[in-house]
Design an enzyme around this catalytic site. Structure first.
Site, PDB file in Angstrom:
ATOM      1  CG  ASN A   1      -6.332  -3.187   0.869  1.00 41.22           C
ATOM      2  OD1 ASN A   1      -6.368  -4.362   0.538  1.00 41.22           O
ATOM      3  ND2 ASN A   1      -5.199  -2.503   0.950  1.00 41.22           N
ATOM      4  CD  GLU A   2      -2.403  -5.111   2.726  1.00 41.15           C
ATOM      5  OE1 GLU A   2      -1.564  -4.212   2.874  1.00 41.15           O
ATOM      6  OE2 GLU A   2      -2.165  -6.176   2.112  1.00 41.15           O
TER       7      GLU A   2
ATOM      8  CD  GLU B   1      -3.443  -1.069  -5.211  1.00 41.19           C
ATOM      9  OE1 GLU B   1      -2.972  -2.213  -5.100  1.00 41.19           O
ATOM     10  OE2 GLU B   1      -3.407  -0.218  -4.305  1.00 41.19           O
TER      11      GLU B   1
ATOM     12  CD  GLU C   1      -3.856  -6.960  -1.855  1.00 38.02           C
ATOM     13  OE1 GLU C   1      -2.636  -6.923  -1.655  1.00 38.02           O
ATOM     14  OE2 GLU C   1      -4.624  -5.994  -1.670  1.00 38.02           O
TER      15      GLU C   1
ATOM     16  CD  GLN D   1      -2.383  -4.892  -8.121  1.00 35.23           C
ATOM     17  OE1 GLN D   1      -2.739  -4.139  -9.007  1.00 35.23           O
ATOM     18  NE2 GLN D   1      -2.110  -4.484  -6.885  1.00 35.23           N
TER      19      GLN D   1
ATOM     20  CE1 TYR E   1       0.813  -9.632  -3.432  1.00 33.61           C
ATOM     21  CE2 TYR E   1       0.310  -8.881  -1.215  1.00 33.61           C
ATOM     22  CZ  TYR E   1       0.094  -8.830  -2.578  1.00 33.61           C
ATOM     23  OH  TYR E   1      -0.836  -7.960  -3.101  1.00 33.61           O
TER      24      TYR E   1
HETATM   25  O1  AHR Z   1      -0.807  -5.506  -4.364  1.00 37.83           O
HETATM   26  C1  AHR Z   1       0.018  -4.477  -3.920  1.00 37.83           C
HETATM   27  C2  AHR Z   1      -0.300  -4.027  -2.508  1.00 37.83           C
HETATM   28  O2  AHR Z   1      -0.017  -5.052  -1.616  1.00 37.83           O
HETATM   29  C3  AHR Z   1      -1.734  -3.681  -2.229  1.00 37.83           C
HETATM   30  O3  AHR Z   1      -2.059  -2.380  -2.592  1.00 37.83           O
HETATM   31  C4  AHR Z   1      -1.817  -3.830  -0.742  1.00 37.83           C
HETATM   32  O4  AHR Z   1      -3.113  -4.179  -0.313  1.00 37.83           O
HETATM   33  C5  AHR Z   1      -0.791  -4.902  -0.439  1.00 37.83           C
HETATM   34  O5  AHR Z   1       0.037  -4.542   0.607  1.00 37.83           O
END
Ligand code: AHR
Length: 507
Positions: A177-178, A30, A309, A358, A253
């Site tokens: 995205n999101e 990103e 992600e 990432q 995450y």
């Molecule tokens: O990876 C960091 C961020 O986490 C991304 O930009 C977003 O999609 C997520 O909330």
């Protein structure tokens, strides 16, 4: 070190499961902190060796992993990105503010042509995330045309004017995205309709075939997945049957602490470690819940699930920009990665792609680059990807583990200390094994059913501490080494050191 415990790992080599797509080992870059600028891209005038501005040491490291795909330009950045700002002579490109990440200036020097050149150098498939949140249908449609249209057309001609004659192959296309958050704060039904609309105008030009990926749920928000699947279902069974998109995504995450206090990447206690393990292991029930919803609407599994992600998220390193999400990476992160891969291998019949967040200098990075010296470091997570690349496109086989339980309760749970998965390809079987225990080695009996082992070898990632990490001064604190493994009547026997990850090859 404590006394050794023992475990049995049964591998049914004779019961082939789904193919483990190499795309489960995918990546994410990103425009965030030093991932693109300083990470992948240094510009042509840099003293750091580069090809057309792209760092060659980063490319070389990632080629060791045979990275299958790269997602770009976001993340949250994708829904503020206007691709036409990133083409043409660099000096003429407009600047913008990256409001999501550090409020810093973005000069658009890394744009479409630079990204596609990077993918070519990496031999990785591009996964482009289009802008739904603040873009237009036309803008997205024209980007697809610009990238993939052969012959003459307004966008193909524009691409040619910018120096690229042939179209590129773009297999993966993200529809925002999101959207429930930074991508527009939409409700699920609103977004599901928009995804159908945008996807309609993302055409297959020439022989390019897009896998269009609808932006999916946060964590265990299965209602979001259900809304997307309903949007698939009524179109697939309508008067003009069609799949509106070929995949839906989900983000998860691993947070060892809380979103407000995630904890340090390197300075953590044993309790923090076990909380992290439990958080990482949530990935399996969470994916299974999404898959159960998808199975109801799509029992033939035409629509893929994409975890685009995933990874650990710690407090940023002291003294670094809080908006840049720069964190160190220890053996704990490597274990989180290996646990995820065991799950990916098990769920490979529906889970078709995954992208760690990432690749460089951001969150659970594989590669860190030093801002001052430019030195490159391979993280412990890098080594898990490298050791596990034997599973790319191999056939998953069932594994059963009988192992001791961790000697502590975490949030009312006691977890087994050994995790494993396995695959077969070209007459070889590979077994990935993780010992999560912090004190005890574990003697593993590998019971291989349906094969007689001839040659057995293994490599292990087993640093002196679970807090060990690699840095410019100590780049190999955590790096793989051979592990002794002996042939046994049923297969093989080996001892996994505490907090270690190993891959065994049987041929
Ligand atoms: O990876 C960091 C961020 O986490 C991304 O930009 C977003 O999609 C997520 O909330």
């Amino acid at each position: 070190m404590g006394a050794a415990t023992s475990a049995t790992v049964i591998v049914n080599v004779d019961i082939p499961g789904p193919v483990i797509s190499r795309h489960l080992y995918g990546h994410f870059a990103e425009h965030l902190g030093r991932c693109v600028y300083g990470g992948f891209w240094v510009g042509e005038d840099s003293s750091i060796p580069n090809e057309g501005g792209i760092r060659l040491d980063v490319v070389e490291a990632l080629r060791e992993l045979r990275i299958p795909n790269l997602r770009w330009p976001g993340g949250c950045f994708a829904d503020e990105y206007h691709w036409r700002d990133g083409i043409g002579p660099r000096a003429d490109r407009p600047r913008m503010i990256n409001t999501n990440w550090g409020d810093v200036e973005e000069n658009n020097h890394f744009g479409t042509h630079e990204f596609m050149a990077l993918c070519e150098l990496l031999a990785a498939d591009p996964y482009v995330s289009g802008n739904v949140g603040s873009g237009t249908v036309r803008e997205m449609s024209e980007w697809v045309e610009y990238l993939t249209r052969p012959g003459t057309s307004p966008m193909a001609d524009l691409r040619r004017a910018n120096g690229r004659d042939e179209p590129w192959r773009v297999p993966f296309w993200g529809l925002g995205n999101e959207p429930w958050g930074c991508g527009g704060r939409m409700r699920a039904e609103t977004y599901a309709d928009l995804a159908r609309q945008y996807a309609t105008f993302c055409r297959n030009h020439g022989d390019n075939r897009l896998t269009r990926i609808a932006a999916g749920a946060s964590e265990d928000d299965v209602a979001w997945t259900e809304a997307l699947m309903r949007a698939v279902d009524d179109l697939a069974h309508g008067p003009f049957p069609a799949l509106p998109f070929e995949a839906v995504s989900v983000h998860y995450y691993t947070i060892g602490g809380t979103w407000d206090a995630k904890g340090s990447a390197t300075r953590f206690g044993d309790d923090d470690y076990w909380r992290t393990i439990v958080a990482a292991q949530r990935i399996e029930p969470l994916l299974r819940r999404h898959i159960a919803v998808m199975d109801r609407y799509d029992p033939e599994r035409k629509v893929g699930l994409v975890l685009d992600e995933w990874g650990t998220w710690w407090d940023v390193e002291p003294g670094t920009n809080p908006g840049f999400l720069y964190q160190q990476n220890t053996m704990r992160d490597a274990i989180v990665a290996s646990l995820h891969f065991d799950v990916f291998h098990r769920l490979a019949d529906r889970l078709t792609m995954a992208n760690i967040a990432q690749t460089v200098n951001v969150l659970q990075a594989l590669v860190l680059t030093d801002e001052e010296t430019g030195a490159l470091v391979r993280t412990p997570t890098f080594h898990v990807f490298e050791m596990n690349k034997v599973h790319h496109d191999a056939t998953s086989v069932p594994v059963h583990v009988r192992a001791p339980l961790a000697q502590r309760d975490v949030a009312g749970r006691t977890v087994p200390t050994v995790s494993a998965s396995a695959s077969v390809a070209e007459g070889r079987c590979h077994v990935s094994l993780t010992n999560m225990d912090l004190e005890h080695p574990v003697e593993v009996d590998l019971d291989l059913r349906g094969v007689s082992a001839r040659d057995v070898s293994a490599r292990v990632l087993a640093p002196s501490s679970v807090r060990s990490f690699n840095s410019a001064g100590h780049p190999d604190q955590v790096s793989p080494r051979p592990l002794e493994v002996v042939e046994a009547a049923t297969g093989a026997r080996l001892t996994l050191p505490p907090h270690s990850f190993a891959v065994v090859e049987v041929s």
